[in-house]
Motif scaffolding. Structure first.
Motif, mmCIF file in Angstrom:
data_model
loop_
_atom_site.group_PDB
_atom_site.id
_atom_site.type_symbol
_atom_site.label_atom_id
_atom_site.label_comp_id
_atom_site.label_asym_id
_atom_site.label_seq_id
_atom_site.Cartn_x
_atom_site.Cartn_y
_atom_site.Cartn_z
ATOM 1 N N LEU A 259 0.850 -1.179 0.000
ATOM 2 C CA LEU A 259 0.000 0.000 0.000
ATOM 3 C C LEU A 259 0.893 1.239 0.000
ATOM 4 C CD1 LEU A 259 -2.412 -1.150 2.849
ATOM 5 C CD2 LEU A 259 -2.848 -1.309 0.402
ATOM 6 N N THR B 174 0.415 5.471 0.275
ATOM 7 C CA THR B 174 -0.635 6.346 0.803
ATOM 8 C C THR B 174 -0.271 7.810 0.569
ATOM 9 O OG1 THR B 174 0.362 6.705 2.986
ATOM 10 C CG2 THR B 174 -0.879 4.662 2.683
ATOM 11 N N THR C 180 0.536 9.850 2.637
ATOM 12 C CA THR C 180 1.648 10.239 3.521
ATOM 13 C C THR C 180 2.981 9.624 3.093
ATOM 14 O OG1 THR C 180 1.200 8.416 5.063
ATOM 15 C CG2 THR C 180 0.135 10.524 5.533
ATOM 16 N N THR C 181 2.937 8.749 2.088
ATOM 17 C CA THR C 181 4.188 8.165 1.583
ATOM 18 C C THR C 181 4.833 9.174 0.630
ATOM 19 O OG1 THR C 181 2.985 6.053 1.553
ATOM 20 C CG2 THR C 181 5.185 6.073 0.568
ATOM 21 N N ARG D 238 10.270 8.456 0.725
ATOM 22 C CA ARG D 238 9.958 7.131 1.259
ATOM 23 C C ARG D 238 9.514 6.146 0.172
ATOM 24 N NH1 ARG D 238 8.963 4.297 5.684
ATOM 25 N NH2 ARG D 238 7.166 2.896 5.626
ATOM 26 N N THR E 239 -6.263 9.573 3.456
ATOM 27 C CA THR E 239 -5.722 9.197 4.752
ATOM 28 C C THR E 239 -6.931 8.812 5.586
ATOM 29 O OG1 THR E 239 -5.820 11.477 5.488
ATOM 30 C CG2 THR E 239 -3.691 10.699 4.696
ATOM 31 N N GLY E 240 -7.035 7.530 5.871
ATOM 32 C CA GLY E 240 -8.202 7.118 6.631
ATOM 33 C C GLY E 240 -8.445 5.641 6.505
ATOM 34 N N GLU F 285 0.833 1.660 6.419
ATOM 35 C CA GLU F 285 1.758 2.580 5.751
ATOM 36 C C GLU F 285 1.411 4.048 6.026
ATOM 37 O OE1 GLU F 285 4.580 2.495 4.336
ATOM 38 O OE2 GLU F 285 4.592 4.481 3.411
ATOM 39 N N THR F 286 0.108 4.363 6.085
ATOM 40 C CA THR F 286 -0.281 5.761 6.329
ATOM 41 C C THR F 286 0.371 6.304 7.595
ATOM 42 O OG1 THR F 286 -2.405 5.229 5.320
ATOM 43 C CG2 THR F 286 -2.270 7.320 6.496
ATOM 44 N N PRO G 265 5.185 6.966 8.157
ATOM 45 C CA PRO G 265 6.012 8.180 8.135
ATOM 46 C C PRO G 265 5.915 8.955 9.451
ATOM 47 C CG PRO G 265 4.822 7.941 6.073
ATOM 48 C CD PRO G 265 4.250 6.913 7.009
ATOM 49 N N ARG H 202 -7.745 4.143 14.259
ATOM 50 C CA ARG H 202 -8.530 4.544 13.075
ATOM 51 C C ARG H 202 -8.635 6.061 13.000
ATOM 52 N NH1 ARG H 202 -12.276 -0.139 14.823
ATOM 53 N NH2 ARG H 202 -11.374 -1.860 13.640
ATOM 54 N N ASP H 203 -8.796 6.701 14.148
ATOM 55 C CA ASP H 203 -8.822 8.167 14.179
ATOM 56 C C ASP H 203 -7.463 8.707 13.708
ATOM 57 O OD1 ASP H 203 -8.215 10.832 15.204
ATOM 58 O OD2 ASP H 203 -10.050 10.710 16.388
ATOM 59 N N VAL I 120 -5.126 7.378 11.846
ATOM 60 C CA VAL I 120 -4.837 7.155 10.430
ATOM 61 C C VAL I 120 -5.627 8.147 9.562
ATOM 62 C CG1 VAL I 120 -6.538 5.414 9.701
ATOM 63 C CG2 VAL I 120 -4.184 5.209 8.955
ATOM 64 N N THR I 121 -6.751 8.627 10.107
ATOM 65 C CA THR I 121 -7.597 9.574 9.375
ATOM 66 C C THR I 121 -7.095 11.016 9.539
ATOM 67 O OG1 THR I 121 -9.464 8.108 9.797
ATOM 68 C CG2 THR I 121 -9.999 10.315 9.039
ATOM 69 N N ASN I 122 -6.529 11.316 10.710
ATOM 70 C CA ASN I 122 -6.130 12.703 11.018
ATOM 71 C C ASN I 122 -4.638 12.806 11.290
ATOM 72 O OD1 ASN I 122 -8.947 13.868 11.218
ATOM 73 N ND2 ASN I 122 -9.073 12.212 12.700
ATOM 74 N N VAL I 123 -3.890 12.065 10.499
ATOM 75 C CA VAL I 123 -2.483 11.836 10.808
ATOM 76 C C VAL I 123 -1.648 13.119 10.821
ATOM 77 C CG1 VAL I 123 -1.923 11.261 8.411
ATOM 78 C CG2 VAL I 123 -0.576 10.252 10.246
ATOM 79 N N GLU I 124 -2.028 14.117 10.033
ATOM 80 C CA GLU I 124 -1.203 15.323 9.933
ATOM 81 C C GLU I 124 -1.254 16.170 11.203
ATOM 82 O OE1 GLU I 124 0.807 15.839 7.471
ATOM 83 O OE2 GLU I 124 0.041 14.410 5.992
#
Lengths: 286, 405
Positions: free
Chosen positions: A161, A163, A165-166, A170, A188-189, B28-29, B32, B185-186, B188-192
């Motif tokens: 996968l 994404t 963010t990759t 990377r 992203t989700g 992966e999300t 980083p 899950r939260d 991965v959705t709001n990662v930034e």
């Protein structure tokens, strides 16, 4: 040189070359193994290629699907409640493969059920059953020694996968051991949440293609034939999952059991999605 | 079995492994961000101003150092080894959880994150998270299993008073493991924008090492305090393990002191032989991969994770921090289960003999002390981590004792 250039031609390569020759994006469909019960699930699996799926992803149920939204969480629970196990999932693949030697099957899920089954034993049994590829959500390239490297040695593609963010720094690490195709996660989700923006997806696919010759399939947030066409026009294919397991759910009776409508409900949606991607004419690429 | 290392205190390696345990098994999300967090923590750790700010807050906000208390009446009652309590239940917010939360909130601020999420079981970590978010002005969202929301109502209200949003999680069976899934899950959705404030020494690297480092203040203080009180190190350390953060905090500074026996106490629930009736991952589970790390897990034959059971919502988790798995396999630490019933006895004994109402988590550790101390000499010393106070548990205990509140 990407690893795919040195590997023997696989069912995934053959099928995607054929789709490319038709000048259209591929349709990759996801359903959960054992949902809503083993017998119906096998019937759904067999119906997918006939309805227009080019590649089938078969979900290995796991009690803690951290990257899944409510639709696939629910499908997972239905399958586990109906007694699905890894052995049964592999048995279904074997039964499918006895009738269809052309359609690639990719098992998708989380690492623990494989680790519990035993990596070597799993790869041997999966290969023998006719599995072509693996997508394991919780195995990033940092943990490639666990399963990715042994899978490639066993002749099973390891599909990674990528994404939003990759980043470019990377991407090479993510793509290094990837084979078959790249699965671009369009948001992203979690699965089944939000919808992908075709313009942003197009830019992301172009970015990934700057790093690899592998086909790029786009998933997460693709539900309808129109979305499949719009996203597919900017990629090598689209992945649809949550919408299909929702079709399973909507076809069940009051006690959650399969009905005469269940298989047809999934097949009908796959047929419509297939018509969506078949209406797209892709620009020939090199 | 892992080969015995020269030191037990060098882990993890740069990829986050303690022997075969630990690692970074995430989508992966998130990867980083996990790498960014690792780098940010490594930099902060070496920055004297970071540690100085944390120390200052501990002195004036948490109330550190927490006392080391000689439990004279309990010692006489049990008639064996001298028993000391490290009193982290006296910390602000009532448990050791604040030690980790203050460290991580300073890191989140350093990383420029604007939103904090956390998971909680008993609610102690949720309260500590909500507390540091109030103190530093961050919005805070806490994921808590719907079952736990019911059985820990006072802590839910405390979190709300502190300005946090509490999300009851109905997925799965509505306990801590499901809350952690939902927090992931939260994230991965709001990662930034979002910092995930994990409450125990588990999860993907660097969390197990980072949480351990922040909790090690417990063991470092204990070392100084017991040397001051007795002129020597203790013969035995005892602490409860759920995810294992209070235990690793006490144990870590002593791991290379061979003469100090170390005992971790797991939640034995209805008994270790009862299927899915306990939360003793180390004594009743086997290695697997969940929530970002390889560790001992409660799971069925097919690798599906079990829910587990404990009277204590704080121990009701099917995994354990990876460093504990390593310490079990190397034999450095002994891990033993204590049942709900034994816990209730210990809870009541401490209350009556020492005038301290313990949380149900350290009451597990105390039940093990009650077994061990009488068999030891009177000049031997046990230090137990009294990691939380029992105010939150009076309703649960009342129900168990048939007392309507």
């Amino acid at each position: 040189m990407s690893p795919s250039e040195t590997r023997p031609v696989t069912r995934i390569d053959t099928r995607l070359a054929a789709v490319r020759a038709e000048g259209r994006p591929a349709l990759v469909t996801f359903v959960t193994a054992g949902d809503p019960d083993p017998e119906t699930s096998l019937a759904i699996l067999k119906a997918l290629p006939k309805a227009g799926a080019d590649i089938v992803e078969f979900g290995m149920p796991f009690s803690d699907p951290m990257a899944e939204g409510p639709p696939i969480q629910a499908a997972t629970l239905r399958a586990l409640k109906a007694g699905q196990t890894m052995a049964k999932t592999l048995q279904m693949v074997r039964a499918f493969r006895a009738e269809d030697d052309g359609t690639p099957i990719v098992l998708m899920g989380y690492y623990n059920p494989i680790y519990s089954y035993g990596v070597e034993r799993f790869l041997a049994d999966a290969k023998a059953a006719g599995v072509d590829g693996l997508i394991i959500v919780d195995l990033p390239p940092e943990e490639d020694d666990e399963l990715c490297v042994p899978a490639l040695a066993a002749g099973i593609s390891f599909i990674r996968l990528a994404t939003p963010t990759t980043d470019d720094r990377r991407l090479p690490a993510v793509l290094a051991n990837t084979s078959g195709f790249v699965y671009y996660v369009s948001i992203t989700g979690i699965t089944g949440a939000g919808s992908a923006d075709p313009t942003r997806v197009a830019a992301a696919v172009a970015r990934i293609k700057g790093h690899t010759d592998l086909p790029v399939m786009v998933g997460f947030g693709v539900r309808t034939p129109a979305q499949a066409a719009a996203i597919g026009a900017n990629a090598d294919g689209v992945v649809v999952g949550s919408a299909l397991v929702d079709a399973v759910r909507d076809s069940l009776d009051g006690e959650g059991r399969a009905t005469v409508k269940t298989v047809a409900a999934v097949a009908d949606l796959v047929g419509a999605l297939s018509a969506g991607v078949r209406a797209v004419r892709l620009q020939p690429t090199g | 079995m892992t080969v015995k290392p020269n030191s037990f205190r060098t882990g993890p390696d740069e990829r986050g492994h303690f022997g075969i345990f630990g690692g970074r098994y995430v989508a992966e999300t998130l990867m980083p961000l996990i790498l960014e967090l690792d780098a940010a923590y490594e930099t902060a750790k070496k920055d004297p101003s970071f540690q100085a700010e944390l120390d200052g807050l501990h002195a004036t906000y948490t109330g550190r150092p927490s006392p080391l208390y000689f439990a004279e009446r309990l010692t006489a009652h049990l008639g064996g080894a001298k028993i000391y309590f490290k009193r982290d239940e006296l910390n602000h917010t009532g448990s050791h959880k604040i030690n980790n939360c203050l460290g991580q909130i300073l890191l989140a601020r350093r990383m420029g994150k604007t939103r904090i999420i956390a998971e909680t079981g008993a609610g102690q970590h949720g309260v500590a998270s909500a507390t540091v978010c109030a103190r530093f002005g961050f919005p805070c969202e806490v994921y808590m299993g719907a079952t736990d929301v019911q059985r820990q109502a006072p802590n839910v209200f405390r979190m709300k008073l502190l300005g946090a949003t509490v999300h009851p999680v109905t997925a799965g069976h509505g306990t801590l493991k499901d809350a952690m899934n939902e927090a992931l899950r939260d994230w991965v959705t709001n990662v930034e924008t979002t910092y995930y404030l994990i409450g125990t020494a588990a999860g993907p690297h660097p969390y197990p090492a980072m949480v351990r480092d922040f909790q090690s203040v417990i063991g470092k203080e204990t070392r100084e305090q017991i040397l001051a009180a007795e002129g020597r190190l203790p013969d035995m350390l005892v602490a409860a393990v759920g995810g294992g953060s209070n235990a690793i905090g006490l144990f870590h500074p002593f791991l290379d002191d061979e003469d100090v026996a170390i005992v971790g106490v797991e939640a034995g629930g209805h008994g270790i032989d009862v299927h899915n009736g306990h939360a003793a991952s180390l004594t009743g589970g086997r290695p697997g991969v969940l929530h970002g790390n390889r560790t001992y897990l409660l799971q069925d034959d097919d690798g599906q994770i079990l829910e587990g059971h404990s009277i204590s919502a704080g121990l009701d988790y099917p995994g354990i921090g990876p460093e504990h798995s390593f310490l079990k396999d190397t034999g450095r630490v002994s891990y033993v289960p204590i049942t709900d019933e034994e816990t209730m006895e210990a809870f009541q004994l401490l209350t009556r003999v020492e005038g301290i109402i313990p949380a149900l988590e350290p009451a597990h550790a105390l039940a093990e002390v009650m077994k061990r101390a009488p068999a030891m000499d009177k000049d031997q010393i046990i230090v137990m981590n009294l990691c939380g106070r029992g105010d939150k548990d009076v309703f649960t205990v009342g129900k168990m004792l048939g007392y309507a509140l």
